[in-house]
Design an enzyme around this catalytic site. Structure first.
Site, PDB file in Angstrom:
ATOM      1  N   GLN A   1      43.304  61.163  26.814  1.00 46.51           N
ATOM      2  CA  GLN A   1      41.863  60.921  26.939  1.00 46.51           C
ATOM      3  C   GLN A   1      41.146  60.885  25.600  1.00 46.51           C
ATOM      4  O   GLN A   1      39.985  60.469  25.525  1.00 46.51           O
ATOM      5  CB  GLN A   1      41.213  61.997  27.822  1.00 46.51           C
ATOM      6  CG  GLN A   1      41.684  61.944  29.268  1.00 46.51           C
ATOM      7  CD  GLN A   1      40.947  62.961  30.110  1.00 46.51           C
ATOM      8  OE1 GLN A   1      41.345  64.103  30.199  1.00 46.51           O
ATOM      9  NE2 GLN A   1      39.851  62.544  30.726  1.00 46.51           N
TER      10      GLN A   1
ATOM     11  N   HIS B   1      45.588  67.602  38.007  1.00 38.24           N
ATOM     12  CA  HIS B   1      44.812  66.438  37.562  1.00 38.24           C
ATOM     13  C   HIS B   1      45.191  66.066  36.120  1.00 38.24           C
ATOM     14  O   HIS B   1      45.430  64.891  35.812  1.00 38.24           O
ATOM     15  CB  HIS B   1      43.313  66.765  37.671  1.00 38.24           C
ATOM     16  CG  HIS B   1      42.400  65.681  37.182  1.00 38.24           C
ATOM     17  ND1 HIS B   1      41.553  64.968  38.000  1.00 38.24           N
ATOM     18  CD2 HIS B   1      42.195  65.189  35.921  1.00 38.24           C
ATOM     19  CE1 HIS B   1      40.875  64.082  37.280  1.00 38.24           C
ATOM     20  NE2 HIS B   1      41.243  64.199  36.007  1.00 38.24           N
ATOM     21  N   GLU B   2      45.262  67.075  35.243  1.00 43.77           N
ATOM     22  CA  GLU B   2      45.588  66.807  33.832  1.00 43.77           C
ATOM     23  C   GLU B   2      47.043  66.365  33.676  1.00 43.77           C
ATOM     24  O   GLU B   2      47.357  65.497  32.850  1.00 43.77           O
ATOM     25  CB  GLU B   2      45.315  68.038  32.967  1.00 43.77           C
ATOM     26  CG  GLU B   2      43.862  68.541  32.995  1.00 43.77           C
ATOM     27  CD  GLU B   2      42.832  67.460  32.741  1.00 43.77           C
ATOM     28  OE1 GLU B   2      43.117  66.525  31.979  1.00 43.77           O
ATOM     29  OE2 GLU B   2      41.738  67.543  33.334  1.00 43.77           O
TER      30      GLU B   2
ATOM     31  N   GLY C   1      38.875  70.446  31.902  1.00 45.06           N
ATOM     32  CA  GLY C   1      40.216  70.064  31.471  1.00 45.06           C
ATOM     33  C   GLY C   1      40.139  68.780  30.671  1.00 45.06           C
ATOM     34  O   GLY C   1      39.240  67.966  30.885  1.00 45.06           O
TER      35      GLY C   1
ATOM     36  N   HIS D   1      47.395  62.822  34.190  1.00 44.49           N
ATOM     37  CA  HIS D   1      47.023  62.048  32.999  1.00 44.49           C
ATOM     38  C   HIS D   1      48.245  61.825  32.106  1.00 44.49           C
ATOM     39  O   HIS D   1      48.425  60.756  31.532  1.00 44.49           O
ATOM     40  CB  HIS D   1      45.956  62.787  32.177  1.00 44.49           C
ATOM     41  CG  HIS D   1      44.546  62.503  32.618  1.00 44.49           C
ATOM     42  ND1 HIS D   1      43.980  61.255  32.561  1.00 44.49           N
ATOM     43  CD2 HIS D   1      43.581  63.319  33.095  1.00 44.49           C
ATOM     44  CE1 HIS D   1      42.722  61.307  33.000  1.00 44.49           C
ATOM     45  NE2 HIS D   1      42.455  62.559  33.334  1.00 44.49           N
TER      46      HIS D   1
ATOM     47  N   CYS E   1      36.363  62.806  36.571  1.00 44.09           N
ATOM     48  CA  CYS E   1      37.209  62.696  35.379  1.00 44.09           C
ATOM     49  C   CYS E   1      36.342  62.225  34.221  1.00 44.09           C
ATOM     50  O   CYS E   1      35.557  61.288  34.377  1.00 44.09           O
ATOM     51  CB  CYS E   1      38.338  61.697  35.634  1.00 44.09           C
ATOM     52  SG  CYS E   1      39.415  61.451  34.215  1.00 44.09           S
ATOM     53  N   LEU E   2      36.465  62.878  33.059  1.00 41.71           N
ATOM     54  CA  LEU E   2      35.631  62.530  31.907  1.00 41.71           C
ATOM     55  C   LEU E   2      35.864  61.089  31.447  1.00 41.71           C
ATOM     56  O   LEU E   2      34.987  60.498  30.817  1.00 41.71           O
ATOM     57  CB  LEU E   2      35.884  63.506  30.748  1.00 41.71           C
ATOM     58  CG  LEU E   2      35.498  64.971  31.018  1.00 41.71           C
ATOM     59  CD1 LEU E   2      35.873  65.843  29.818  1.00 41.71           C
ATOM     60  CD2 LEU E   2      34.020  65.114  31.346  1.00 41.71           C
TER      61      LEU E   2
END
Ligand code: NI
Length: 190
Positions: free
Chosen positions: A50, A138-139, A45, A142, A96-97
């Site tokens: 991000q 999660h996204e 994702g 963000h 998380c990236l």
């Protein structure tokens, strides 16, 4: 085009994202770039903040998690709203990236109902469960300016603080392009 992923500490990650104009001509290219960037980082994702864009949209490909079960869970969510969440919260070790080298257990409810616009401009309304639900939660966080480390206990947070501080400075072993915020605080060279 693979874009640099903004790291923990950049203000775009903690700012609520803005509503997306569904006819914005940059969308198709942006969506493609987001998928490419996510795949290059082996993510499942990726949210627009991000890559430094304060826009309410994210991409997901849950097949990266389980190719067979989630083969059809490649989606684009534009202006998503989680309408309902239900079930007994379950724990999963998330990453998380934007926060490389940090993982932690997060409790989330297993079943969610989401309304969003897809990449063809069509309104969608659907229930999700299991990993796709978790990725969406999660996204979606963000887009609210919320990061998964915010769910950590104060103790866990404290244990992670040094690592978080170094990520803020761009010090990470991430094997994908990243972007760290310039140091804050208005310090000047004397
Ligand atoms: Ni994330």
């Amino acid at each position: 085009m693979i874009l640099p992923i903004y790291l923990y500490g950049h203000p775009v990650l903690t700012t609520p994202a803005l509503e997306v104009d569904p006819i914005d001509p940059i969308l198709p290219g942006l969506i493609q770039d987001m998928f490419e960037t996510m795949y290059a980082a082996s993510g499942v994702g990726l949210a627009a903040p991000q890559i430094g864009r304060s826009m309410k949209m994210f991409v997901m490909d849950a097949s990266g998690f389980d190719e067979k079960r989630f083969a059809h869970e490649k989606r684009v969510f534009i202006n998503p709203v989680i309408l309902q969440e239900e079930g007994d919260p379950w724990s999963f070790n998330e990453g998380c990236l934007s926060i490389p080298d940090v993982r932690g257990d997060v409790l989330r409810k297993p079943r969610i109902q989401v309304e969003w616009m897809d990449q063809d401009g069509k309104k969608q309304l659907q229930w999700f469960d299991d990993m796709p639900a978790r990725i969406i939660q999660h996204e979606y966080d963000h887009l609210m300016g919320k990061l998964f480390v915010g769910y950590f206990s104060p103790l866990r947070r404290q244990m992670m603080q040094r690592r978080l501080d170094s990520i803020k400075k761009g010090m990470t072993k991430a094997e994908y392009p990243v972007f760290a915020a310039p140091p804050q605080g208005g310090r000047h060279k004397r």
